[in-house]
Scaffold this active site. Structure first.
Site, PDB file in Angstrom:
ATOM      1  N   TRP A  98      -5.687  23.907  79.021  1.00 16.26           N
ATOM      2  CA  TRP A  98      -6.670  24.282  77.999  1.00 16.26           C
ATOM      3  C   TRP A  98      -6.079  24.359  76.599  1.00 16.26           C
ATOM      4  O   TRP A  98      -6.778  24.125  75.611  1.00 16.26           O
ATOM      5  CB  TRP A  98      -7.293  25.640  78.358  1.00 16.26           C
ATOM      6  CG  TRP A  98      -8.072  25.596  79.634  1.00 16.26           C
ATOM      7  CD1 TRP A  98      -7.659  25.994  80.873  1.00 16.26           C
ATOM      8  CD2 TRP A  98      -9.394  25.079  79.814  1.00 16.26           C
ATOM      9  NE1 TRP A  98      -8.638  25.774  81.810  1.00 16.26           N
ATOM     10  CE2 TRP A  98      -9.722  25.223  81.187  1.00 16.26           C
ATOM     11  CE3 TRP A  98     -10.350  24.530  78.949  1.00 16.26           C
ATOM     12  CZ2 TRP A  98     -10.945  24.818  81.699  1.00 16.26           C
ATOM     13  CZ3 TRP A  98     -11.580  24.141  79.466  1.00 16.26           C
ATOM     14  CH2 TRP A  98     -11.858  24.282  80.829  1.00 16.26           C
ATOM     15  N   ALA A 127      -2.923  23.067  74.149  1.00 12.33           N
ATOM     16  CA  ALA A 127      -1.823  22.109  74.021  1.00 12.33           C
ATOM     17  C   ALA A 127      -0.520  22.832  73.697  1.00 12.33           C
ATOM     18  O   ALA A 127      -0.505  23.821  72.955  1.00 12.33           O
ATOM     19  CB  ALA A 127      -2.137  21.091  72.924  1.00 12.33           C
ATOM     20  N   HIS A 130      -4.736  19.641  66.673  1.00 12.40           N
ATOM     21  CA  HIS A 130      -5.096  20.564  65.593  1.00 12.40           C
ATOM     22  C   HIS A 130      -3.988  20.637  64.544  1.00 12.40           C
ATOM     23  O   HIS A 130      -4.249  20.921  63.372  1.00 12.40           O
ATOM     24  CB  HIS A 130      -5.377  21.953  66.155  1.00 12.40           C
ATOM     25  CG  HIS A 130      -6.718  22.079  66.802  1.00 12.40           C
ATOM     26  ND1 HIS A 130      -7.892  22.117  66.081  1.00 12.40           N
ATOM     27  CD2 HIS A 130      -7.080  22.157  68.106  1.00 12.40           C
ATOM     28  CE1 HIS A 130      -8.919  22.239  66.912  1.00 12.40           C
ATOM     29  NE2 HIS A 130      -8.450  22.254  68.150  1.00 12.40           N
ATOM     30  N   GLU A 147     -13.446  19.207  76.963  1.00 13.56           N
ATOM     31  CA  GLU A 147     -13.763  20.090  75.847  1.00 13.56           C
ATOM     32  C   GLU A 147     -14.887  19.462  75.025  1.00 13.56           C
ATOM     33  O   GLU A 147     -14.628  18.629  74.143  1.00 13.56           O
ATOM     34  CB  GLU A 147     -12.528  20.326  74.967  1.00 13.56           C
ATOM     35  CG  GLU A 147     -11.422  21.101  75.657  1.00 13.56           C
ATOM     36  CD  GLU A 147     -10.291  21.476  74.709  1.00 13.56           C
ATOM     37  OE1 GLU A 147     -10.306  21.017  73.542  1.00 13.56           O
ATOM     38  OE2 GLU A 147      -9.390  22.216  75.128  1.00 13.56           O
TER      39      GLU A 147
END
Length: 236
Positions: free
Chosen positions: A148, A150, A157, A208
């Site tokens: 879930w 990284a 991100h 996701e």
């Protein structure tokens, strides 16, 4: 009289030589300018390295658990109204996408944009702790957490090119409505659903529906039409 003619000839020759020197200097300056212009996109990409020759490689930079972020990567950021930030190069496309979504009575917003390595590490640590508190061993908790969250240094991100999108609680529709609209329309603005439900084994990340990544309009449409994930599109 002969001396005067020779003097004029020498002056003329000197003038020609002077013009040739000026021309050579201008040519050298022109070459330097071209070189500088060619290398600028690579520097602007935030990596200090050439990412695609034309400077467009940043759009398709692959980052996952097997491909970490290049060392020294530091994108130029634009801050959003809620304090989140994104790579400045994708801001206008994100804004256009949100504006069009609002015409459908949707109120999307970015609840997670760019993250530093420290923030990513904190999220990972918290996720691991949550699983440990549920009774899992540390090894199992870390393995589950990585489905879930990284691993720091491998999160999109940290590129500033990925956003987690949700729905304003004051809206008349739900986050699911926003995600459905994004699945059908995000490619028009250069974004893709980064972690599709049927691509988990390839991406290494669980489904996701809120996570969207900018790849450019041409690539986004191709990925959408073909029904592939970024790894498949890039042949990795």
């Amino acid at each position: 009289m002969m001396r005067r003619k020779n003097k004029r000839r020498r002056r003329a020759a000197f003038g020609i030589y002077f013009l040739l020197v000026i021309a050579v200097l201008m040519l050298i300056g022109g070459i330097k300018l071209v070189v500088d212009n060619w290398t600028t996109p690579a520097r602007a990409s935030g990596m200090g390295i050439d990412t695609g020759g034309s400077g467009d490689g940043w759009q398709l930079l692959l980052v996952n658990r097997w491909n970490p972020i290049p060392e020294g990567y530091a994108p130029e950021l634009t801050e959003l109204w809620n304090g989140e930030s994104v790579d400045s190069r994708i801001y206008s496309y994100l804004q256009e996408m949100f504006d069009d979504a609002r015409t459908e009575v949707l109120e999307p917003y970015v609840n997670a944009g760019y993250r530093t390595n420290e923030v990513q590490q904190s999220l990972m640590d918290q996720e691991v702790e949550d699983y440990i508190s549920q009774g899992y061993s540390e090894a199992d908790a870390r393995e589950m957490a990585e489905q879930w969250v990284a691993v720091p240094g491998t999160s999109e991100h940290q590129l500033g090119l990925a956003v987690d999108i949700s729905m304003d609680d004051n809206g008349s529709q739900s986050a699911v409505d926003v995600w459905q609209w994004l699945m059908e329309n995000s490619y028009k603005y250069g974004f893709i659903l980064r972690y599709p439900e049927d691509k988990t084994e390839i991406t290494g990340i669980a489904y996701e529906p809120w996570h969207y990544r900018y790849v450019g309009k041409e690539a986004a449409e191709d990925i959408y039409r073909r029904g592939v994930c970024l790894e498949e599109y890039l042949g990795n």
